[in-house]
Design a protein around this motif. Structure first.
Motif, PDB file in Angstrom:
ATOM      1  N   HIS A   1      40.862  43.384  47.779  1.00  0.00           N
ATOM      2  CA  HIS A   1      42.265  43.625  47.437  1.00  0.00           C
ATOM      3  C   HIS A   1      43.135  42.679  48.257  1.00  0.00           C
ATOM      4  CE1 HIS A   1      41.255  47.216  45.123  1.00  0.00           C
ATOM      5  NE2 HIS A   1      40.448  47.550  46.108  1.00  0.00           N
TER       6      HIS A   1
ATOM      7  N   ASP B   1      46.275  43.921  39.899  1.00  0.00           N
ATOM      8  CA  ASP B   1      45.795  43.531  41.218  1.00  0.00           C
ATOM      9  C   ASP B   1      45.613  42.016  41.228  1.00  0.00           C
ATOM     10  OD1 ASP B   1      44.089  45.090  43.682  1.00  0.00           O
ATOM     11  OD2 ASP B   1      43.624  42.987  43.362  1.00  0.00           O
TER      12      ASP B   1
ATOM     13  N   PHE C   1      40.569  50.940  39.188  1.00  0.00           N
ATOM     14  CA  PHE C   1      41.888  50.351  39.212  1.00  0.00           C
ATOM     15  C   PHE C   1      42.874  51.300  38.566  1.00  0.00           C
ATOM     16  CE2 PHE C   1      38.901  46.811  39.155  1.00  0.00           C
ATOM     17  CZ  PHE C   1      39.301  46.166  40.299  1.00  0.00           C
TER      18      PHE C   1
END
Length: 218
Positions: free
Chosen positions: A76, A61, A4
């Motif tokens: 995602h 996210d 990430f």
């Protein structure tokens, strides 16, 4: 590899352009492991149990993770859904990398098909958190070897070592976990998602109970 990117100072979140192949690929036996072996841009269908709930890794996210057996992968999700621990889902989307590092799926369709107990986290040495565990739930136990670092809006990080090598624990703001009780020298047990950030591996807790005192914490 799954990682990430947190903030402009640590690399802005961006996904490389992908080319979509015709028709999703699916392997009934271990669809997640199959998907992880496919080239970027390949459209796949995977099924598994939600192991990280939607938004736990916000603000970085808003997605979630799924696992089946010893295989896991991050979704995602930009479709606006909300998925809870233990939901069984089927996801279709393209295998994608961010900066050539973030392996996950950008979904075009997600369906909830039932519920199932979340797969138990695998006990693992801190020095063994890496490529082999990426995408799955792991459990480590060891000593906190530094002070908790405040990474601004993104969360907090510290390192744990059981003698086999230290690993980063990154606690995202989206989890709502209070880390004020974690201090240098504490003995802790950490459960979380096995991921990667840039050139190092991480364990990412999901809920407050993922960080437990073993001894030495006030």
């Amino acid at each position: 590899m799954l990682s990430f990117f947190r903030g402009a100072s640590r690399g802005a979140a961006a996904f490389l352009a992908i080319s979509i192949t015709a028709g999703p690929l699916f392997a009934a036996g271990d669809s997640i492991r199959f998907a992880r072996d496919q080239a970027e841009g390949t459209v796949v269908t995977v099924q598994g149990v939600v192991s990280v709930p939607s938004g736990a890794f916000a603000p970085n996210d808003e997605g979630f993770a799924i696992q089946k057996g010893d295989s896991g992968i991050y979704i995602h999700d930009a479709l606006g859904g909300s998925y809870a621990l233990g939901q069984k889902v089927v996801v279709t989307g393209a295998v994608a990398n961010s900066y050539g590092q973030v392996l996950g799926i950008q979904p075009t369709a997600i369906a909830v098909t039932g519920s199932h107990p979340v797969h138990p986290a695998k006990p693992i040495d801190t020095g063994d958190v890496g490529e082999g565990s990426e995408g799955t739930l792991v459990r480590i136990q060891g000593t906190v070897v530094d002070d908790v670092f405040d990474d601004g809006a993104y969360g907090y990080r510290f390192h744990v070592d059981d003698g086999s090598g230290e690993v980063t624990v990154f606690v995202y703001t989206g989890t709502g976990i209070d880390v004020s009780g974690v201090a240098l020298g504490d003995e802790v047990e950490i459960t979380g998602f096995s991921g990667q950030f840039l050139d190092h591996y991480e364990v990412n807790p999901r809920v407050a109970s993922d960080i437990e005192e073993v001894s030495g914490c006030d």
